[in-house]
Design an enzyme around this catalytic site. Sequence first.
Site, PDB file in Angstrom:
ATOM      1  N   ASP A 120       0.849  -1.190   0.000  1.00  0.00           N
ATOM      2  CA  ASP A 120       0.000   0.000   0.000  1.00  0.00           C
ATOM      3  C   ASP A 120       0.887   1.244   0.000  1.00  0.00           C
ATOM      4  O   ASP A 120       1.771   1.377   0.850  1.00  0.00           O
ATOM      5  CB  ASP A 120      -0.887  -0.013   1.246  1.00  0.00           C
ATOM      6  CG  ASP A 120      -2.000   1.023   1.198  1.00  0.00           C
ATOM      7  OD1 ASP A 120      -1.763   2.137   0.694  1.00  0.00           O
ATOM      8  OD2 ASP A 120      -3.111   0.719   1.668  1.00  0.00           O
ATOM      9  N   LYS A 124      -0.509   9.925   1.531  1.00  0.00           N
ATOM     10  CA  LYS A 124      -0.541  11.145   2.335  1.00  0.00           C
ATOM     11  C   LYS A 124       0.649  11.192   3.295  1.00  0.00           C
ATOM     12  O   LYS A 124       1.027  10.186   3.890  1.00  0.00           O
ATOM     13  CB  LYS A 124      -1.851  11.224   3.116  1.00  0.00           C
ATOM     14  CG  LYS A 124      -3.081  11.344   2.212  1.00  0.00           C
ATOM     15  CD  LYS A 124      -4.361  11.439   3.023  1.00  0.00           C
ATOM     16  CE  LYS A 124      -5.565  11.566   2.081  1.00  0.00           C
ATOM     17  NZ  LYS A 124      -6.845  11.625   2.839  1.00  0.00           N
TER      18      LYS A 124
END
Length: 215
Positions: A120, A124
């Site tokens: 993943d 951010k």
Amino acid sequence: MRLRNIPGARDEIAASPFVIPESTMREKKGHWDTVFDPAQPLYLEIGMGKGRFITEMALRHSDRNYVGIEKYSSVLVRALEKRQQQKDMTNLLFLRMDAEDLTDVFGPEEVAGIYLNFSDPWPKDRHAKRRLPGREFLARYEQILIPGGSVEFKTDNRVLFDIALDEAREKGWIISACTFDLHNDQEMVRGNIMTEYEERFSAQGNPICKMILTH
């Protein structure tokens, strides 16, 4: 990533002889040479998904032991289905755990190599510490790897890959090998095992990046 809940997944995992129970996994720290018979170099795949990669690695390399790590029960149970088809395999076990707890389960110099496949990206900035190839996790890997142990990372996310390269160099890791187009790199693609994500992204025309780090 949205995950489809699979009813009974936790119960199936808890009943499986191929999954080390969460209640006892920390007892293995410092004693992984007693978990497998025979004791052999230990390799981990962190975030193994449905288990295609690590199952094939265990089949190809009977002289190594493997542990697949996955925190989502509904994903781990799919890997377990593949494992159950290999009746004679003795060198692959699973852990249901969060990778943040690695150093609670594996001791210093217990692991020969770590695989990260299509992790993943956590794009951010406030989630940077969750990136498996990032500096926070590299510090964990350094604690459990043998001298000269390796981390292999594959992704189609070039931004994440570049960040990981920069942070590895910053932390003193050696870039043993690197490519920005794995499937067209004759040397690095040799022996490559395609994950489910790799097949999908490659079919979409996305180049696959790969690095091998040693410390």
